[in-house]
Design a protein around this motif. Structure first.
Motif, PDB file in Angstrom:
ATOM      1  N   ALA A   1       0.827  -1.211   0.000  1.00 55.50           N
ATOM      2  CA  ALA A   1       0.000   0.000   0.000  1.00 55.50           C
ATOM      3  C   ALA A   1       0.856   1.255   0.000  1.00 55.50           C
ATOM      4  O   ALA A   1       0.588   2.223  -0.732  1.00 55.50           O
ATOM      5  CB  ALA A   1      -0.934  -0.008   1.201  1.00 55.50           C
TER       6      ALA A   1
ATOM      7  N   GLN B   1      -2.202  -0.106  -3.989  1.00 50.29           N
ATOM      8  CA  GLN B   1      -3.302  -0.218  -3.035  1.00 50.29           C
ATOM      9  C   GLN B   1      -4.284  -1.338  -3.387  1.00 50.29           C
ATOM     10  O   GLN B   1      -4.798  -2.017  -2.497  1.00 50.29           O
ATOM     11  CB  GLN B   1      -4.050   1.130  -2.941  1.00 50.29           C
ATOM     12  CG  GLN B   1      -3.277   2.232  -2.253  1.00 50.29           C
ATOM     13  CD  GLN B   1      -2.405   3.026  -3.192  1.00 50.29           C
ATOM     14  OE1 GLN B   1      -2.230   2.632  -4.348  1.00 50.29           O
ATOM     15  NE2 GLN B   1      -1.859   4.141  -2.727  1.00 50.29           N
TER      16      GLN B   1
ATOM     17  N   VAL C   1      -3.067   3.194   3.162  1.00 51.94           N
ATOM     18  CA  VAL C   1      -3.666   3.759   1.948  1.00 51.94           C
ATOM     19  C   VAL C   1      -3.991   5.236   2.145  1.00 51.94           C
ATOM     20  O   VAL C   1      -3.715   6.082   1.278  1.00 51.94           O
ATOM     21  CB  VAL C   1      -4.920   2.959   1.553  1.00 51.94           C
ATOM     22  CG1 VAL C   1      -5.704   3.701   0.467  1.00 51.94           C
ATOM     23  CG2 VAL C   1      -4.546   1.563   1.079  1.00 51.94           C
TER      24      VAL C   1
END
Length: 340
Positions: free
Chosen positions: A107, A112, A151
């Protein structure tokens, strides 16, 4: 772009990964057979080393992201195949945090989608293996939270980086605009000082004489008017030698026009002086009726063209300085652009 400190990120990732492997090693007595767990440890170690390689780019390559996702699919299956879901397996479920750590690295390294896919599979596999209640008991929810935080932070840093680039670009453009304005002001001040130096003595004489000038003095005023016009239109075509030769040519009856349209703005001082020296030599002693000096666009190998015209007998056209169809070119000179 604004990014996490690379050394700090690599150090934290390596520390967490090593801790997971230590837990796995200390719990090898829990599985029915240690072989699958050892294979899972080797795969996890390889994936971690590749993902934290110091010289790798910030954005994880797609092939490496796919490999990490495959590892995160394989190691839960390998480890849980030798565990009893009805018992407390202790640190033998190290793979949950390991998957979370590896997907967090993905991430942060801008993969992601892969990170979400990895923890999603972990959650589904945990529910299938041990039931819904194991999501909290084994720490799967924590791994999902790690990925979510990574994220969000990565997205925020990327946006902050784009904003910083925009601000830097705007600041650079503002600085360039200010520099250009200051250059224009300095140019105007220079031209004004030069114009004042040329015109002030004659203007003072006109005031002192109350405008009562002889014909010769009136001609000299017209020459000075042409010199002032040169300062406005001639710009970089002028230095002291060129000014002197242009004034001498006008006193010989030559109509001189200097037009600088920006074609020599890229020349440095040394190159410009060389061009102006050639120009002064070209004007010196010329007896043509009309002399036109013009700069040439930068794309050309020529810096300045000098054209001399022998005018026709059309008195009205000559008085206006206009070119007639019968005018004859008796001087053509191209001054080359300095090389380098």
């Amino acid at each position: 772009m604004i990014t996490l400190n690379r050394v700090l990120f690599l150090s934290l990732g390596a520390l967490f990964s090593a801790y997971h492997l230590f837990l796995a090693l200390s719990s090898l007595s829990t599985p029915r057979t240690a072989g699958p767990a050892i294979v899972a440890m080797v795969l996890y170690g390889i994936a971690t080393v590749l993902s934290l390689w110091p010289t790798s780019p910030t954005k994880m390559p797609l092939w490496l992201a796919a490999f990490d996702l495959a590892v995160c699919v394989v190691i839960p299956i390998l480890v849980t195949s030798q565990l009893d879901p009805a018992k407390d397996n202790g640190y033998a479920t190290w793979y949950v945090a390991a998957v979370g750590t590896l997907m967090t690295i993905c991430a942060v390294r801008r993969q992601q989608i892969v990170a979400w896919a990895g923890v999603a599979f972990l959650a589904v596999q945990t529910v299938v293996w041990a039931g819904l209640g194991a999501l909290a008991g084994l720490g799967v929810i924590g791994s999902v939270v790690w990925v979510g935080v990574a994220v969000v932070i990565a997205g925020s840093l990327a946006k902050a980086g784009r904003d910083a680039l925009q601000f830097a670009r705007a600041e650079r453009e503002a600085t360039e605009w200010q520099a250009a304005q200051e250059a224009h002001v300095m140019e105007r001040q220079l031209r004004l000082r030069q114009t004042y130096r040329v015109a002030a003595p004659m203007l003072a004489e006109i005031v002192r004489r109350g405008g009562d000038l002889t014909e010769a003095e009136r001609r000299e005023c017209r020459y000075l008017e042409g010199a002032i016009r040169d300062e406005i239109r001639g710009r970089r075509l002028l230095n002291d030698d060129v000014r002197r030769e242009v004034m001498d040519a006008r006193r010989r009856g030559v109509v001189v026009s200097l037009l600088d349209e920006g074609g020599i703005d890229d020349l440095d001082q040394r190159g410009l002086e060389g061009v102006l020296h050639r120009l002064a030599e070209a004007i010196r002693g010329t007896t043509t009726d009309k002399l036109i000096v013009r700069t040439v666009p930068r794309s050309s190998k020529t810096a300045v063209t000098v054209v001399g015209l022998r005018m026709s007998d059309d008195g009205a056209a000559n008085a206006l300085g206009a070119e007639s169809e019968d005018d004859e070119v008796d001087l053509w000179l191209e001054i080359p652009r300095p090389v380098g």
